[in-house]
Motif scaffolding. Structure first.
Motif, short mmCIF file in Angstrom:
data_model
loop_
_atom_site.label_atom_id
_atom_site.label_comp_id
_atom_site.label_asym_id
_atom_site.label_seq_id
_atom_site.Cartn_x
_atom_site.Cartn_y
_atom_site.Cartn_z
N ASN A 6 1.02 -1.01 -0.07
CA ASN A 6 -0.06 0.12 -0.04
C ASN A 6 0.79 1.33 -0.01
O ASN A 6 0.64 2.32 0.77
CB ASN A 6 -0.94 0.14 1.22
CG ASN A 6 -1.95 -1.19 1.18
OD1 ASN A 6 -2.49 -1.25 0.07
ND2 ASN A 6 -2.17 -1.83 2.08
N LYS A 7 2.09 1.09 -0.64
CA LYS A 7 2.97 2.34 -0.77
C LYS A 7 3.32 2.48 -2.20
O LYS A 7 3.89 1.69 -2.81
CB LYS A 7 4.10 2.09 0.20
CG LYS A 7 4.74 3.34 0.41
CD LYS A 7 5.61 3.33 1.74
CE LYS A 7 6.07 4.61 2.15
NZ LYS A 7 6.71 4.46 3.63
N THR A 216 -0.91 6.98 -8.25
CA THR A 216 -1.28 6.30 -7.16
C THR A 216 -2.50 5.21 -7.71
O THR A 216 -2.65 4.26 -6.70
CB THR A 216 -1.99 7.15 -5.84
OG1 THR A 216 -3.20 7.93 -6.42
CG2 THR A 216 -0.68 8.06 -5.42
N LYS A 217 -3.11 5.50 -8.67
CA LYS A 217 -4.28 4.51 -9.02
C LYS A 217 -3.86 3.56 -9.92
O LYS A 217 -4.69 2.96 -10.55
CB LYS A 217 -5.46 5.65 -9.65
CG LYS A 217 -5.99 6.53 -8.64
CD LYS A 217 -7.07 7.34 -9.17
CE LYS A 217 -7.70 8.14 -8.36
NZ LYS A 217 -6.98 8.87 -7.04
N ASN A 244 1.33 6.96 0.94
CA ASN A 244 0.55 5.79 1.34
C ASN A 244 -0.59 5.86 0.66
O ASN A 244 -1.19 6.89 0.69
CB ASN A 244 0.74 6.21 2.77
CG ASN A 244 1.74 6.02 3.65
OD1 ASN A 244 2.53 4.89 3.59
ND2 ASN A 244 2.32 6.86 4.41
N ILE A 245 -1.02 4.57 0.13
CA ILE A 245 -2.18 4.73 -0.79
C ILE A 245 -3.32 3.94 0.07
O ILE A 245 -3.08 2.82 0.81
CB ILE A 245 -1.91 3.86 -2.05
CG1 ILE A 245 -0.73 4.62 -2.83
CG2 ILE A 245 -2.99 3.60 -2.79
CD1 ILE A 245 -0.25 3.39 -3.98
N GLU A 246 -4.61 4.69 -0.01
CA GLU A 246 -5.67 4.32 0.91
C GLU A 246 -6.15 2.89 0.08
O GLU A 246 -5.97 2.59 -1.14
CB GLU A 246 -6.67 5.10 0.75
CG GLU A 246 -6.34 6.56 1.48
CD GLU A 246 -6.09 6.43 2.72
OE1 GLU A 246 -6.77 5.40 3.42
OE2 GLU A 246 -5.40 7.08 3.34
#
Length: 246
Positions: A6-7, A216-217, A244-246
Motif C-alpha cells: 500500500n505504498k 497512485t491509481k 501511502n495509498i488508501e
C-alpha cells in the motif's frame, strides 16, 4: 528497502554527468537544463526533505564516455537512505562491484536486453530484490544504449522475460515525455503493471501533484521525479504525502 503493498515510493532523481547533477531533456546530451555541483549534497538535500529512497543514474556511464564511480561513492558516504543506482552497467563484474558498495538496488538496461542471463547470474548471487531491469520506451518500443537504439518489442513484451530471468522489479521510463514537463499517458504504466507480478517503478513526464495522484491509481510501486523537482514545479513534501495509498 522492499516495496510495500500500500505504498508508492517517491524517488527523487539525481542524474550525474561530468561529476555534476544534471537534468537532460529526453536523455539527449547538450540539453542540460539543470547543472548543480556536488551531487552528494543534492542527494543529502532530498534525504533531508524526507525522501526514503533516491534514484541515482550515472549518465556518463549510460552514454559510454566514462563512469562517475568516485561521485557515486561520495553519495553513498553522504546519505543514510537507500540508493538505487543505474547507468553504464555493461558487465556482470561491474554490476557486482556496484552491488558490493552496499547500494539498495542495481538498475540494468542494455545489458539485460542483450544478455538476459546476466540478470539471472546477478539475482542468483545477490537476490532478485537487488536487481531492477530498466525498460525505456520511445514511440511504444524499447530503446537501449542510452536511448539511441530501438528494438522491435514493447516494454510489456519483454517484461515477462525479465521476471522469469530473475529481475525483482522493473523501471519503466517513458522517453517520449522525459524532461519535457508536459505530463504523460497513464496507460503504458497500467499495461505493464497488469503484465507482470514484480513491482513497477514509473519515470517520465511527472510534472504536477495531479500527475502523482494519477499514478497512485495505477498500481506502480514507485515514481521517479526529476526536472519537476529541480524547477520547482512540484514540491517534494507534498508528493511524499501521497506515498501511502488508501
Amino acid at each position: 528497502m522492499s516495496f510495500e503493498d500500500n505504498k508508492m515510493l517517491i524517488m527523487p532523481a539525481v542524474d550525474i554527468k561530468n561529476g555534476k547533477c544534471v537534468q537532460l531533456v529526453q536523455g539527449k546530451p547538450g540539453t542540460e537544463q539543470v547543472i548543480i555541483d556536488n551531487p552528494e549534497k543534492v542527494t543529502k538535500k532530498w534525504e533531508d526533505e524526507g525522501a526514503e529512497i533516491i534514484h541515482v543514474i550515472d549518465l556518463d556511464g549510460a552514454l559510454k564516455s566514462k563512469d562517475n564511480l568516485n561521485t557515486i561513492k561520495k553519495i553513498l558516504g553522504e546519505v543514510s537512505v537507500p540508493i538505487q543506482l543505474g547507468g553504464g552497467i555493461r558487465s556482470v563484474d561491474y554490476g557486482k562491484q556496484l552491488l558490493n558498495l552496499d547500494i539498495e538496488r542495481l538498475i540494468i538496461g542494455t545489458m539485460a536486453i542483450e544478455n538476459p542471463q546476466t540478470i539471472t547470474e546477478l539475482s542468483d548471487e545477490f537476490g532478485s530484490d537487488k536487481i531492477m531491469v530498466s525498460l525505456d520506451s520511445k514511440d511504444s518500443k524499447v530503446v537501449i544504449k542510452g536511448w539511441k537504439e530501438k528494438i522491435n518489442k514493447t516494454a510489456t513484451d519483454v517484461s515477462k522475460e525479465f521476471q522469469e530471468a530473475g529481475a525483482g522489479s522493473i523501471l519503466f521510463t517513458n522517453v517520449d515525455v522525459e524532461g519535457l514537463l508536459k505530463g504523460f499517458d497513464i496507460q503504458p504504466a497500467v499495461d505493464l503493471v497488469n503484465s507482470v507480478d514484480v513491482p513497477i517503478v514509473y519515470s517520465g513526464g511527472v510534472t504536477t501533484i495531479q500527475d502523482v495522484k494519477k499514478l497512485t491509481k495505477t498500481g506502480v510501486k514507485g515514481v521517479v521525479i526529476g526536472s519537476a523537482l529541480y524547477k520547482n514545479k512540484l514540491n517534494i513534501k507534498k508528493a511524499l504525502k501521497l506515498q501511502n495509498i488508501e
